[in-house]
Design an enzyme around this catalytic site. Sequence first.
Site, PDB file in Angstrom:
ATOM      1  N   SER A 117     -59.879 -25.268  77.780  1.00 62.88           N
ATOM      2  CA  SER A 117     -59.725 -26.843  78.072  1.00 62.88           C
ATOM      3  C   SER A 117     -60.117 -27.711  76.827  1.00 62.88           C
ATOM      4  CB  SER A 117     -60.634 -27.143  79.420  1.00 62.88           C
ATOM      5  OG  SER A 117     -60.740 -28.593  79.459  1.00 62.88           O
TER       6      SER A 117
ATOM      7  N   TYR B 271     -68.433 -27.597  83.384  1.00 61.55           N
ATOM      8  CA  TYR B 271     -67.131 -27.246  83.235  1.00 61.55           C
ATOM      9  C   TYR B 271     -66.834 -26.822  81.905  1.00 61.55           C
ATOM     10  CZ  TYR B 271     -62.121 -27.525  83.130  1.00 61.55           C
ATOM     11  OH  TYR B 271     -60.819 -27.402  83.071  1.00 61.55           O
TER      12      TYR B 271
END
Length: 372
Positions: free
Chosen positions: A142, A167
């Site tokens: 990501s 995350y």
Amino acid sequence: MKILITGTAGFIGFHLAKRMAERGDEVVGIDVINDYYDVNLKYARLKESGIEKSLTTYNNPVVSSKYSNYIFIKLDISDKHNMEELFDTYHFDVVCNLAAQAGVRYSLTNPEAYIEANISGFLNVLECCRRVKIKHLLYASSSSVYGLNKKMPFSAHHNVDHPISLYAVTKKSNELMAHAYSHLFDIPSTGLRFFTVYGPWGRPDMALFIFTKAIMEGKPIEIFNEGKMRRDFTYIDDIVEGIINVTDKPSKGNPDWNAQCPDPGSSKAPYQIFNIGRGAPVSLLEFIQEIESATGKLADKKYLPMQEGDVAETWADISDLENELSYTPRISVKDGVREFINWYDNFYRFKVLKKRVRLRFTSKYNVLVTKR
């Protein structure tokens, strides 16, 4: 080739599974179908792929009614025993791991979900790849890994040791775990750092979905950091074509890698990291203007401070993917937003009409029963 795609009830996994089935690959898709967001949307994606909800019991293979070369299995990547049986049964050539607990803000309040899915689950994927010696492992990273980095555009060759959400930590951990397995067991692995993917069938927790829903319902939209945000919005079709380009070319060791000045994006092991975005950031206010134009409605804007765990700007340096794998993003934000709006309008209007018809039928039926 025979490919396992994890997370095929999810946004990117759904599109990738369809595209690879259409080009003739043997596709096995798995997904646990958790309730992080509306499971009805996930089942609708599966139905669009020819997978009926009534058949998706746990660990039960379902052959698509649209693609005879696509099998879906409801399965959790954290389920070590059944994951091992899956790999032993199908003997995959390539694995594309898109299954994960997504969302930056959700990680602030539900950290355990990220450790289970993104760390323990990914470890199971790596172990299974090691056991059967697959030819190539791709996995979703990501843009969030760039964290406090302010050097633009973001490059896979930059240091990313300062994440600002759990995350992002789990995604960076996936890259480190993959490198270890590439080094120890000679598993070709490629990490793809996705940049703000959007398009039809997108996630309800993403900005485009949230803004579109609010604007079409006449409700205010919340714009963080007082509107001073930029994102490298990337249309789903460009993402899928990029993934396929990567799938077909397993990573190799970088012969020029220098241990005295190590490049974070490559290695002497068969390991590589790519940014996959559009390479052209757009201000959030411009993005909202495109939504207003496509819907024909003006947004009621509510400006708020920056949220915890968020960043003000993302911008992908995609030159490695362009030069090495001929990646060429083609869809403009204007066209991409219109495609999403068309899908959203058709999908949700159809659902509302079906609900109204069902209610009218039920009402009429009840009247008839009363008269009897």
